[in-house]
Scaffold this motif. Structure first.
Motif, PDB file in Angstrom:
ATOM      1  N   ASP A  80       0.881  -1.158   0.000  1.00  0.00           N
ATOM      2  CA  ASP A  80       0.000   0.000   0.000  1.00  0.00           C
ATOM      3  C   ASP A  80       0.921   1.211   0.000  1.00  0.00           C
ATOM      4  OD1 ASP A  80      -2.341  -1.512   0.195  1.00  0.00           O
ATOM      5  OD2 ASP A  80      -2.425  -1.358   2.379  1.00  0.00           O
ATOM      6  N   ILE A  81       0.678   2.153  -0.910  1.00  0.00           N
ATOM      7  CA  ILE A  81       1.481   3.361  -1.003  1.00  0.00           C
ATOM      8  C   ILE A  81       0.587   4.522  -0.584  1.00  0.00           C
ATOM      9  CG2 ILE A  81       2.903   4.828  -2.488  1.00  0.00           C
ATOM     10  CD1 ILE A  81       3.210   2.375  -4.355  1.00  0.00           C
ATOM     11  N   LEU A  82       0.946   5.163   0.512  1.00  0.00           N
ATOM     12  CA  LEU A  82       0.107   6.193   1.126  1.00  0.00           C
ATOM     13  C   LEU A  82       0.826   7.535   1.084  1.00  0.00           C
ATOM     14  CD1 LEU A  82      -0.861   4.011   4.204  1.00  0.00           C
ATOM     15  CD2 LEU A  82      -2.120   4.261   2.046  1.00  0.00           C
ATOM     16  N   TYR A  83       0.166   8.545   0.531  1.00  0.00           N
ATOM     17  CA  TYR A  83       0.752   9.864   0.317  1.00  0.00           C
ATOM     18  C   TYR A  83       0.183  10.858   1.320  1.00  0.00           C
ATOM     19  CZ  TYR A  83       2.011   7.825  -4.203  1.00  0.00           C
ATOM     20  OH  TYR A  83       2.513   7.023  -5.197  1.00  0.00           O
ATOM     21  N   PHE A  84       1.084  11.617   1.968  1.00  0.00           N
ATOM     22  CA  PHE A  84       0.697  12.585   2.999  1.00  0.00           C
ATOM     23  C   PHE A  84       1.244  13.964   2.660  1.00  0.00           C
ATOM     24  CE2 PHE A  84       0.717   8.430   4.867  1.00  0.00           C
ATOM     25  CZ  PHE A  84      -0.400   8.415   5.690  1.00  0.00           C
ATOM     26  N   ASP A  85       0.480  14.993   2.994  1.00  0.00           N
ATOM     27  CA  ASP A  85       0.940  16.359   2.756  1.00  0.00           C
ATOM     28  C   ASP A  85       1.881  16.807   3.872  1.00  0.00           C
ATOM     29  OD1 ASP A  85      -0.705  17.112   4.933  1.00  0.00           O
ATOM     30  OD2 ASP A  85      -2.204  18.077   3.658  1.00  0.00           O
ATOM     31  N   SER A  86       2.307  18.057   3.820  1.00  0.00           N
ATOM     32  CA  SER A  86       3.254  18.562   4.822  1.00  0.00           C
ATOM     33  C   SER A  86       2.650  18.632   6.218  1.00  0.00           C
ATOM     34  CB  SER A  86       3.798  19.930   4.399  1.00  0.00           C
ATOM     35  OG  SER A  86       2.738  20.844   4.242  1.00  0.00           O
ATOM     36  N   ASN A  87       1.329  18.554   6.332  1.00  0.00           N
ATOM     37  CA  ASN A  87       0.656  18.506   7.637  1.00  0.00           C
ATOM     38  C   ASN A  87       0.396  17.085   8.103  1.00  0.00           C
ATOM     39  OD1 ASN A  87       0.446  21.359   7.955  1.00  0.00           O
ATOM     40  ND2 ASN A  87      -1.180  21.340   6.427  1.00  0.00           N
ATOM     41  N   LEU A  88       0.958  16.110   7.381  1.00  0.00           N
ATOM     42  CA  LEU A  88       0.834  14.687   7.703  1.00  0.00           C
ATOM     43  C   LEU A  88      -0.608  14.175   7.570  1.00  0.00           C
ATOM     44  CD1 LEU A  88       3.338  14.560  10.685  1.00  0.00           C
ATOM     45  CD2 LEU A  88       3.723  13.750   8.350  1.00  0.00           C
ATOM     46  N   LYS A  89      -1.355  14.758   6.654  1.00  0.00           N
ATOM     47  CA  LYS A  89      -2.709  14.285   6.372  1.00  0.00           C
ATOM     48  C   LYS A  89      -2.702  13.478   5.082  1.00  0.00           C
ATOM     49  CE  LYS A  89      -5.211  17.606   9.004  1.00  0.00           C
ATOM     50  NZ  LYS A  89      -6.207  18.618   9.111  1.00  0.00           N
ATOM     51  N   VAL A 130      -0.773  -2.572  -4.377  1.00  0.00           N
ATOM     52  CA  VAL A 130       0.053  -2.429  -5.574  1.00  0.00           C
ATOM     53  C   VAL A 130       0.894  -3.695  -5.729  1.00  0.00           C
ATOM     54  CG1 VAL A 130       1.849  -1.046  -6.671  1.00  0.00           C
ATOM     55  CG2 VAL A 130       0.070   0.074  -5.300  1.00  0.00           C
ATOM     56  N   PRO A 131       0.808  -4.342  -6.890  1.00  0.00           N
ATOM     57  CA  PRO A 131       1.510  -5.622  -7.067  1.00  0.00           C
ATOM     58  C   PRO A 131       3.012  -5.445  -7.285  1.00  0.00           C
ATOM     59  CG  PRO A 131       0.412  -5.020  -9.096  1.00  0.00           C
ATOM     60  CD  PRO A 131       0.028  -3.984  -8.074  1.00  0.00           C
ATOM     61  N   PRO A 132       3.791  -6.482  -6.973  1.00  0.00           N
ATOM     62  CA  PRO A 132       5.221  -6.469  -7.262  1.00  0.00           C
ATOM     63  C   PRO A 132       5.449  -6.323  -8.767  1.00  0.00           C
ATOM     64  CG  PRO A 132       4.648  -8.366  -5.906  1.00  0.00           C
ATOM     65  CD  PRO A 132       3.372  -7.744  -6.357  1.00  0.00           C
ATOM     66  N   PRO A 177       4.850   0.071 -14.165  1.00  0.00           N
ATOM     67  CA  PRO A 177       4.044   1.293 -14.158  1.00  0.00           C
ATOM     68  C   PRO A 177       4.309   2.130 -12.907  1.00  0.00           C
ATOM     69  CG  PRO A 177       2.705  -0.578 -13.507  1.00  0.00           C
ATOM     70  CD  PRO A 177       4.049  -1.127 -13.910  1.00  0.00           C
ATOM     71  N   SER A 178       3.989   3.413 -12.995  1.00  0.00           N
ATOM     72  CA  SER A 178       4.108   4.260 -11.818  1.00  0.00           C
ATOM     73  C   SER A 178       2.738   4.431 -11.185  1.00  0.00           C
ATOM     74  CB  SER A 178       4.708   5.625 -12.181  1.00  0.00           C
ATOM     75  OG  SER A 178       3.831   6.335 -13.010  1.00  0.00           O
ATOM     76  N   TYR A 179       2.750   4.771  -9.911  1.00  0.00           N
ATOM     77  CA  TYR A 179       1.536   4.952  -9.115  1.00  0.00           C
ATOM     78  C   TYR A 179       1.594   6.352  -8.509  1.00  0.00           C
ATOM     79  CZ  TYR A 179       1.152  -0.019  -9.865  1.00  0.00           C
ATOM     80  OH  TYR A 179       1.049  -1.251 -10.464  1.00  0.00           O
ATOM     81  N   PRO A 180       0.937   7.315  -9.170  1.00  0.00           N
ATOM     82  CA  PRO A 180       1.061   8.713  -8.766  1.00  0.00           C
ATOM     83  C   PRO A 180       0.132   9.117  -7.631  1.00  0.00           C
ATOM     84  CG  PRO A 180      -0.289   8.553 -10.710  1.00  0.00           C
ATOM     85  CD  PRO A 180       0.176   7.151 -10.400  1.00  0.00           C
ATOM     86  N   SER A 181       0.511  10.210  -6.984  1.00  0.00           N
ATOM     87  CA  SER A 181      -0.351  10.790  -5.956  1.00  0.00           C
ATOM     88  C   SER A 181      -1.397  11.700  -6.581  1.00  0.00           C
ATOM     89  CB  SER A 181       0.477  11.592  -4.942  1.00  0.00           C
ATOM     90  OG  SER A 181       1.086  12.708  -5.566  1.00  0.00           O
ATOM     91  N   LEU A 197       4.278   6.740   2.800  1.00  0.00           N
ATOM     92  CA  LEU A 197       4.423   5.580   3.680  1.00  0.00           C
ATOM     93  C   LEU A 197       4.087   4.335   2.883  1.00  0.00           C
ATOM     94  CD1 LEU A 197       4.859   4.376   6.543  1.00  0.00           C
ATOM     95  CD2 LEU A 197       2.396   4.760   6.927  1.00  0.00           C
ATOM     96  N   GLU A 198       5.017   3.389   2.856  1.00  0.00           N
ATOM     97  CA  GLU A 198       4.756   2.097   2.234  1.00  0.00           C
ATOM     98  C   GLU A 198       4.584   1.059   3.326  1.00  0.00           C
ATOM     99  OE1 GLU A 198       6.872   2.551  -2.127  1.00  0.00           O
ATOM    100  OE2 GLU A 198       7.925   1.358  -0.609  1.00  0.00           O
ATOM    101  N   LEU A 199       3.464   0.356   3.238  1.00  0.00           N
ATOM    102  CA  LEU A 199       3.133  -0.720   4.168  1.00  0.00           C
ATOM    103  C   LEU A 199       2.810  -1.965   3.364  1.00  0.00           C
ATOM    104  CD1 LEU A 199       0.641   1.226   6.488  1.00  0.00           C
ATOM    105  CD2 LEU A 199       3.061   0.745   6.949  1.00  0.00           C
TER     106      LEU A 199
END
Length: 154
Positions: free
Chosen positions: A87-96, A104-106, A114-118, A126-128
């Motif tokens: 899981d690729i999780l994108y956060f702003d400068s306020n950590l939201k 997202v598969p290997p 492929p790329s996975y954009p915000s 954060l990658e989990l």
């Protein structure tokens, strides 16, 4: 003539046997999200961000990697040489939480991965392990809590 950094050469030599050089390890670095705590490795420079979680065959359930970018701007990640779904999780400068790419598969297709954009500006990623975002039912605006000292003062 290009002079190579000895530390990078050392890391490259260890690449097949360990991921010790992949990131800066802050003592007891962790993040909390969705009432769960994850121990994290920190990737806060270009080399560390480029290496990410490449070549790893597994990651502990309560672990992840936090990527710290210099600027808040649209980000795009890919799974080149990444062996585990994430899981690729994108956060702003306020950590939201502002964007997420779940399950997202290997990818072993090298530069053809492929790329996975915000699609929106983000400063932290954060990658989990895949499935965590579903389990936590993450929604936009979820707040990321980061252990002291992980994020440098600006």
């Amino acid at each position: 003539m290009r002079i190579l950094n000895p530390k990078l050469l050392f890391c490259g030599a260890l690449l097949l046997s360990t991921s010790a050089c992949a990131t800066r390890s802050a003592d007891n670095a962790w993040v909390e999200l969705g009432n769960k705590r994850f121990d994290v490795e920190i990737a806060d420079d270009d080399a560390e961000r480029a290496r990410g979680l490449m070549f790893r065959d597994q990651m502990a359930a309560d672990h992840g990697m936090l990527f710290v970018h210099d600027f808040e701007e649209p980000q795009a990640y890919w799974m080149k040489n990444t062996h585990i779904p994430l899981d690729i999780l994108y956060f702003d400068s306020n950590l939201k939480l502002v964007a997420q790419q779940r399950n997202v598969p290997p990818c072993s297709a090298g530069d053809m991965c492929p790329s996975y954009p915000s699609d929106v500006p983000a400063k932290y990623v954060l990658e989990l392990n895949a499935g965590n975002a579903d389990t936590m039912n993450l929604r936009p605006g979820a707040k990321l809590v980061v252990s002291p000292g992980v994020i440098k003062a600006e």
